[in-house]
Design an enzyme around this catalytic site. Sequence first.
Site, short mmCIF file in Angstrom:
data_model
loop_
_atom_site.label_atom_id
_atom_site.label_comp_id
_atom_site.label_asym_id
_atom_site.label_seq_id
_atom_site.Cartn_x
_atom_site.Cartn_y
_atom_site.Cartn_z
N SER A 740 43.57 46.83 38.67
CA SER A 740 42.22 45.76 38.56
C SER A 740 42.45 45.97 40.72
O SER A 740 41.37 44.90 41.02
CB SER A 740 43.24 44.48 38.78
OG SER A 740 44.48 44.31 39.44
N LYS A 783 44.94 34.92 38.71
CA LYS A 783 44.57 35.42 40.23
C LYS A 783 43.98 34.12 40.66
O LYS A 783 43.57 33.79 41.87
CB LYS A 783 43.34 36.60 39.77
CG LYS A 783 45.06 37.76 38.87
CD LYS A 783 44.09 39.15 39.07
CE LYS A 783 44.89 40.11 38.05
NZ LYS A 783 43.93 41.56 38.02
#
Length: 869
Positions: A740, A783
């Site tokens: 990511s 996140k």
Amino acid sequence: MTATTKSDERGPMSERYSLPVLPLRDTVVYPGVAVPISAGRPGTVEAVQDALEGDRRLFAVAQRENVDDPHPELLYNVGTVVRIIQTHRVRGGIQLLVQGEGRAQALSYFREGEAMLRTNLINMARQNPANPGDPAFQALDSELRERAAELGTRRGVPAEALNQLIHGVEDPGAFADLVAFYLELQTDAKQRLLEILGDEERMRACLVAVERELARIEAQEEIQAKVQEELGERQREMLLREQMKQIQKELGDEDERNDVEELRQRVAALELDEGARSEVERELRRLERTSPQSAEYQVIRTFLEWVTELPWGDRTDDKLDLKMAAEILEEDHYGLEDVKDRVLEFLAVRKLQMERYEADEEKEKEEGAADDPANVGDEEGTQAGEEAPSESSVPAPTGTRHDDEGVGRGPILLFSGPPGTGKTSIAQSIARSLGRKYVRISLGGARDEADIRGHRRTYVGAMPGRIIQGMRQVKSKNPVFLLDEVDKLGVSFQGDPSAALLEVLDPAQNSTFTDHYLGIPFDLSEVLFITTANYVDRIPPPLLDRMELVEFVGYTEKEKLEIAKRYLLPRQEREAGLRREELVMDDESLLSVIQKYTREAGVRQLERELGKLSRKVARKIAADEVATVTANEEVVRDLLGRPRVHPERMAPTDAVGVATGMFYTPMGGDIMFVEASIMRGKGGLVLTGQLGDVMKESGRAALSYAKAQHEHLGIPGDLLEDREVHIHVPAGAVPKDGPSAGITMAAALVSALSGRKVRRDVAMTGELTLSGRVLPIGGLKEKILGAIRAGITEIILPKENEADLEDIPEEVASSLTFHSVEDLDSVIRIALLEEKKEGPGRSAPESKGTHSPSRSRRKKKDSEVTAQT
């Protein structure tokens, strides 16, 4: 160990020399004997290293006391000069094989190096007999060899090896040293034998020691014989007692058989199927034929007691009031809407099944009554029909399982999430809301298949597995059964317990679960199994496939605040003996504890900190220092000390080559910075920050894309020639991995190559392909929660992750701007400033992916694990 016949005379008596000291604990080395020794103490290891660098000789001397750091006064003066034959380094030290060469006397010991002892030595010559051919000396040698051979035979030494030892050493003095080494004597006794220089005197002393050892062995054998004889007497006594019991039975004294009849009555009352009842009754007949004094009697009796104490037909009635169940779940836990919805769904299905099942049974009963000729115009026949209805017309009681309809069959749920998020505690609330009994077993560290399935009755001390033990404990056929820490199961030579769980957690098989101890099927299909785990990827796929996954994600700060106000603070005040008015905390002070003293996805550490705060307040009140405490942020700092959590914050300024990414762990999400630097070099790529293989590949892909599209990105072509690129992710002590960070690395790299600054208020996440496409990632909610804690106001995410924004809480989503992108060009347009634009807080150019998310909630399985320790 081997023996040699080397002479131990080394030079004239007056020659002096120095050697490193090898201190020995509980042993003595003799000349001519090869001995393995483990060296682990610092001084010993240093001495071995010194010897290996020289002539490989050491002075092996015994310690008077078994201590780790021997001082010179704790060492004997007489020892053996040994030579190192082999060395092997092992964890914690060195394994040595040394060969004794000769006796020597230490004149003085002294320290050398860091911990090593050295000594000044003179050799000690052996005194050979004046006349080796003397018949008396030869007779002494022969007697010693014969008695030593007898001792070896008594100890069980193989004849071939014993013959090699006896006849392999011809020298009488050397043979005496060999015998002395193998004798089981105290260290001081062995040292006295070493210090005897005369061969004949040493041989006589060894012969005496051998005779004593033989006498001790004979005494032990006599004692063992007496013990065996006494055991035979006990068996005879047992037989006589059995005969006496038979006589008592003939006289009508049968009290000892009352327990068998009691067991028979208990077995008759059980709801067993034909096969199980046949097996249990067979064991009852065996029990009747077996003597109560035999061991087999107790084994059969214990088995039958286990069978009669299991809930074969006992079950609790489900509370099918959905409103009350929802109130109980809401009362015990804040949030966790997905879990609560799943429990209420189960209750709703259960309610419909039971109502319609009973309605169908009633309808069949009415149709059967209408078709019965005895009920037509005959009042007496109707009464008879009412008194003795057919078996099929009786409605099933509440809680009874109907195999065709699946009524009563419980779901098998897997609660997965970080520690402290309420997985275990909500299982108790589920049992309370359903009105069922609750049982919990912890599987953490279980490595034996028998923990699940039990041992077979042929083993001494056999017991059923923990599943059957739990069912016996709870006394109900349909409890809520919690299998805690299912991801912590181990595997050993005793079997794989996760494989044994396959039958337990399979709705198609657990209706006939067979424990090794019972040997008969037991129905687990009505049990509501709930398992918990922190890491789903550690659960074997066949086992995971049998469970319905319900994910527990980290709490937001608002949720933690509500949990602290409703549950944690009142509980800690009660445990500290405080009344509610004695400790007052407003939302700001609670938030300061959450933000500055805890860093977790759950609330365990938060509860510990509140407990610590409550105890300190209780101490002040108990000491009459204060009557009440109003805890503002200043008081919290005074009681709990300085803040111990320092999360990442948004960068102070926009910078070239520094981009903000996002990551998550089972403990929650946060932001991270990716730094890129360009320097003269050979055109290589350096990746630092303890990155995993996947993350390194993302960096290489970002560099390849930048090189291939340098004109489109506004990067001078000559800047890529003879330049070395360095990408670094701070917090180098923390392992990092996952795809990511691909667009974050690319943004930092393009910024460093083009000289354009990266906006500090933008955080990004997404996997980058070599062609510049942005692929979806996992863990988006965690996140984003970490990013908003750091002060980030805009988020760049993959276009395919838009659906995940529905999981973001309303209060979080309303304070953020989201940009969904499909390619790296969009990322660059949003995240990088134009060359003449400076300063934070400006609006990025409009992107086709910019949008605000909808506010509905929906769970999505996380597809990525970013490792961090």
